[in-house]
Scaffold this active site. Structure first.
Site, PDB file in Angstrom:
ATOM      1  N   ILE A  24       0.887  -1.185   0.000  1.00  0.00           N
ATOM      2  CA  ILE A  24       0.000   0.000   0.000  1.00  0.00           C
ATOM      3  C   ILE A  24       0.914   1.222   0.000  1.00  0.00           C
ATOM      4  O   ILE A  24       1.812   1.309   0.849  1.00  0.00           O
ATOM      5  CB  ILE A  24      -0.886   0.013   1.283  1.00  0.00           C
ATOM      6  CG1 ILE A  24      -1.882  -1.157   1.282  1.00  0.00           C
ATOM      7  CG2 ILE A  24      -1.616   1.353   1.451  1.00  0.00           C
ATOM      8  CD1 ILE A  24      -2.991  -1.100   0.250  1.00  0.00           C
ATOM      9  N   HIS A  25       0.761   2.125  -0.963  1.00  0.00           N
ATOM     10  CA  HIS A  25       1.601   3.324  -0.906  1.00  0.00           C
ATOM     11  C   HIS A  25       0.949   4.588  -1.446  1.00  0.00           C
ATOM     12  O   HIS A  25       1.472   5.676  -1.275  1.00  0.00           O
ATOM     13  CB  HIS A  25       2.924   3.092  -1.664  1.00  0.00           C
ATOM     14  CG  HIS A  25       2.784   3.143  -3.162  1.00  0.00           C
ATOM     15  ND1 HIS A  25       2.310   2.094  -3.895  1.00  0.00           N
ATOM     16  CD2 HIS A  25       3.038   4.139  -4.047  1.00  0.00           C
ATOM     17  CE1 HIS A  25       2.293   2.424  -5.176  1.00  0.00           C
ATOM     18  NE2 HIS A  25       2.724   3.660  -5.300  1.00  0.00           N
ATOM     19  N   ARG A  26      -0.215   4.474  -2.108  1.00  0.00           N
ATOM     20  CA  ARG A  26      -0.780   5.656  -2.769  1.00  0.00           C
ATOM     21  C   ARG A  26      -1.349   6.652  -1.760  1.00  0.00           C
ATOM     22  O   ARG A  26      -1.924   6.257  -0.744  1.00  0.00           O
ATOM     23  CB  ARG A  26      -1.899   5.244  -3.721  1.00  0.00           C
ATOM     24  CG  ARG A  26      -1.339   4.710  -4.972  1.00  0.00           C
ATOM     25  CD  ARG A  26      -2.328   4.530  -6.065  1.00  0.00           C
ATOM     26  NE  ARG A  26      -1.663   3.739  -7.051  1.00  0.00           N
ATOM     27  CZ  ARG A  26      -0.814   4.238  -7.957  1.00  0.00           C
ATOM     28  NH1 ARG A  26      -0.606   5.540  -8.021  1.00  0.00           N
ATOM     29  NH2 ARG A  26      -0.206   3.440  -8.787  1.00  0.00           N
TER      30      ARG A  26
END
Ligand code: UD1
Length: 352
Positions: free
Chosen positions: A201-203
């Site tokens: 998860i990075h957005r």
């Protein structure tokens, strides 16, 4: 003929690997400019080493900043480099701030620009990647599209004459690396033979609202099988800020994997949970079902094929670890035949 590639972020190094090899094989001079957007060893150097990419000829060392400042600083530092080299093609990749910076500098210097991975659209105008790719497509002289759908998107915007369908260079590199990697390098606490979920998860849309971030991490912790979460620096920073522990329950967090370890981990996983564009496609290519924590995807072929689904409202968390039954059986060939980079080299040579 001289091609200058401009890259800066992790997914661009992956795309650069097969392109650099194909340009070398075609006898085309190639220089690499690294903007420095990603600079951690695990986000940058490891990719050059693992994928045997030649070292960058220039590193602009721009680092992290707000979007405008980061993009502007890249332009300031890139202009003298491209003005000095005057390549026959400036080659840009994907949809990051490094992409748009390179395209803008090149057109202002009247240098021909080619955009690799042209024509993708999420139609989500809040995404920085959507601004970057739409503007880069319209600024570019040669649009190298990965899929038929991307070609149709470009045709719809009046860009068909400048577009060539080359296939997806990420399929080239993913399939090549998958043929060479061994079993996944999981944390010692995990039995590599048992089911596990691989998560990333990075957005901004998932990390920057602490309530949403907490809900996603809680859902990962509550899965019925172990979850291996590879933590992008933004995720680690946002969780630390919001006081959200990146462990507990089923959740184990690891530092970002290099590319071969990522391919092995995806291939060995029961399912993938992600908001990454590239990982949705790697899951499809490697035959691992994926749940994408976003409202839309630029890779709808993965959904049509039954290997991917969207879960924007976190309503399917109870089944994140469950593969669909039965698994789809159709060939997973939506992203080309693994020879896209050779077509990129040929298209650049033909139109120089
Ligand atoms: C960028 C791309 C995104 C891509 C992602 C892949 C843009 C607009 N976004 O997002 O499309 O999916 O790369 O990873 O270009 N940081 C570090 N070390 C690093 C790099 C980043 O600590 O080596 C931290 C910094 O705190 C930085 C934050 O991560 O502020 C975000 O990095 P940035 O490059 O701005 O965007 P990404 O989220 O990585």
């Amino acid at each position: 003929m001289l091609v200058t590639s401009v890259v800066g972020a992790r997914p661009q190094f992956v795309k650069l690997a097969p392109v650099a090899a194909a340009l070398a094989a075609a006898g085309i001079d190639h220089r690499i400019v690294h903007t420095g957007q990603h600079y951690d060893e695990r986000m940058s150097d490891a990719f050059f080493a693992d994928l045997t990419i030649p070292a960058p000829d220039h590193n602009l060392e721009v680092g992290s900043a707000q979007h405008g400042a980061q993009t502007g600083e890249m332009m300031i530092r890139l202009e003298p480099v491209l003005a000095g080299e005057r390549p026959d093609w400036v080659l840009t990749y994907g949809d990051t701030n490094s992409t748009i910076a390179a395209a803008l500098v090149a057109v202002k210097l009247h240098l021909p620009v080619a955009h690799l991975e042209a024509g993708l659209r999420s139609r989500n105008r809040r995404m920085p990647e959507e601004h970057n790719r739409v503007l880069t497509d319209h600024a570019s002289d040669l649009l190298l599209a990965p899929t038929e759908l991307a070609m149709a998107n470009l045709a719809g915007e009046g860009l068909l004459e400048r577009s060539v369908l080359v296939g997806d260079v990420m399929a080239d590199v993913c399939l090549r690396v998958a043929g060479a990697v061994g079993p996944p390098a999981l944390p010692d606490s995990l039995d590599p033979e048992s089911p596990y979920v691989l998560a990333t998860i990075h957005r901004a849309e998932n990390t920057d609202d602490p309530r949403r971030l907490a809900a996603i991490i809680a859902a990962l912790r509550d899965q019925p099988v172990p979850v291996v979460l590879t933590a992008h620096p933004r995720l680690a920073a946002k969780c630390a800020e919001a006081g959200i522990p990146l462990s507990g329950g089923s959740l184990t967090t690891v530092a970002p994997y290099g590319y071969p370890d990522m391919v092995a981990a995806v291939r060995g996983a029961t399912t993938v949970v992600t908001d990454s564009g590239g990982l949705q496609k790697e899951a499809y290519l490697l035959g691992t079902p994926c749940t994408t924590v976003r409202t839309e995807t630029e890779w709808p072929e993965t959904i049509a094929a039954g290997w991917n689904r969207l879960d924007p409202e976190l309503t399917a968390t109870a089944t994140w670890a469950l593969p669909p039954q039965p698994l789809p059986t159709a060939p997973r060939d939506a992203y080309g035949d693994g020879h896209a980079a050779e077509r990129v080299a040929a298209a650049l040579a033909a139109q120089a």
